[in-house]
Design a protein around this motif. Structure first.
Motif, PDB file in Angstrom:
ATOM      1  N   ASN A 182       0.841  -1.102   0.364  1.00 48.92           N
ATOM      2  CA  ASN A 182      -0.144   0.302   0.381  1.00 48.92           C
ATOM      3  C   ASN A 182       0.871   1.559   0.095  1.00 48.92           C
ATOM      4  O   ASN A 182       1.544   1.524   0.912  1.00 48.92           O
ATOM      5  CB  ASN A 182      -1.150  -0.373   1.213  1.00 48.92           C
ATOM      6  CG  ASN A 182      -1.781   0.713   0.713  1.00 48.92           C
ATOM      7  OD1 ASN A 182      -1.874   1.983   0.629  1.00 48.92           O
ATOM      8  ND2 ASN A 182      -2.913   1.115   2.161  1.00 48.92           N
ATOM      9  N   CYS A 236       1.651   3.736   3.130  1.00 46.62           N
ATOM     10  CA  CYS A 236       2.271   2.531   4.055  1.00 46.62           C
ATOM     11  C   CYS A 236       3.901   3.015   3.357  1.00 46.62           C
ATOM     12  O   CYS A 236       4.462   2.743   4.826  1.00 46.62           O
ATOM     13  CB  CYS A 236       2.171   1.537   4.604  1.00 46.62           C
ATOM     14  SG  CYS A 236       0.873   0.828   5.656  1.00 46.62           S
ATOM     15  N   CYS A 241      -0.798  -5.603   8.072  1.00 44.34           N
ATOM     16  CA  CYS A 241      -0.237  -4.615   8.019  1.00 44.34           C
ATOM     17  C   CYS A 241      -0.680  -3.816   9.258  1.00 44.34           C
ATOM     18  O   CYS A 241      -1.498  -3.457   9.607  1.00 44.34           O
ATOM     19  CB  CYS A 241      -0.040  -3.758   6.898  1.00 44.34           C
ATOM     20  SG  CYS A 241       0.722  -1.850   7.238  1.00 44.34           S
ATOM     21  N   CYS A 296      -1.695   0.412   7.890  1.00 45.47           N
ATOM     22  CA  CYS A 296      -3.340   0.042   7.106  1.00 45.47           C
ATOM     23  C   CYS A 296      -4.086  -1.192   7.163  1.00 45.47           C
ATOM     24  O   CYS A 296      -4.883  -1.076   6.749  1.00 45.47           O
ATOM     25  CB  CYS A 296      -2.149   0.327   5.736  1.00 45.47           C
ATOM     26  SG  CYS A 296      -2.135  -1.025   3.994  1.00 45.47           S
TER      27      CYS A 296
END
Ligand SMILES: [Zn+2]
Length: 223
Positions: A83, A86, A111, A114
């Motif tokens: 992502n 991130c 994660c 996120c």
């Protein structure tokens, strides 16, 4: 105990059959410099290779001999969150430890920034590793202090401070990084580790923890 532990691991792991004493001395010098710096969390085989004029593959292989149960290094497995929000946040796999039962390996990995989820089989090609000193292995302070070459150096003085005491100054000449203690450039691809692990003269492996992780993951992937 510092030198005794290094020497006994060098001998007992079979490292002595692959690398000369000089490499052990270099490693000792590297570790003392690492401890004196005090800023990095993970060892850097690339740094070692450059500083001691050693091929990078040899540096990684040498480090790996020290990762067995009676050694001084732990291997930390991670991948980076895909992502973009991130910014390559590292997701460590130690919480699932990679050596657990197949049912546990089947669990999704999240994660913590996120909450994006991943399954292990998808992330395996992206796994990298860090080398970290085992928590119970300490490098003597007296010996590391001699590497503070210039007591008047502001940068060295700052680097010697614990992180929470450092002040971020706008005029600071020290480059700032998003993860200053995570050693961005010290990770090694899992693929490389796996390949080097089998480069022995006796059909064995260099690092049993790496081998155990692989066996566990391989049996999971077959199902
Ligand atoms: Zn994320």
């Amino acid at each position: 105990l510092f030198y005794e532990k290094l020497t006994s691991t060098y001998l007992d792991s079979g490292c002595v059959n692959y690398f000369p004493d000089k490499m052990l001395n270099d490693f000792s010098t590297y570790l003392k410099g690492f401890a004196a710096n005090g800023r990095k969390k993970y060892l850097n085989p690339y740094r070692f290779a450059i500083d001691f004029n050693t091929p990078i593959r040899d540096a990684i292989k040498f480090f790996m001999f020290f990762t067995n149960d009676d050694g001084i290094l732990d291997i930390k497995y991670f991948f980076e969150c895909s992502n973009s929000a991130c910014s390559s946040h590292r997701i460590f796999l130690e919480s699932i430890s990679l050596n657990k039962s197949e049912e546990q390996l089947d669990e999704l990995i999240f994660c913590d920034m996120c909450s994006r989820d991943y399954d292990l089989s998808t992330v395996i090609p992206y796994i990298k590793v860090y080398f970290q000193l085992k928590p119970d292995f300490t490098i003597p302070k007296e010996e590391s202090r001699i590497y503070k070459s210039d007591p008047n150096s502001t940068i060295e003085a700052l680097e010697g401070l614990p992180d929470h005491l450092k002040v971020e100054s706008p005029s600071s000449t020290i480059p700032t990084r998003s993860h200053p203690d995570e050693g961005d450039d010290s990770a090694v691809a899992l693929e490389t580790i796996v390949s080097i692990n089998k480069e022995t003269n006796n059909g064995g492996v260099i690092s049993n923890p790496v081998e155990n992780m692989l066996l566990s993951v391989a049996s999971f992937l077959r199902n």
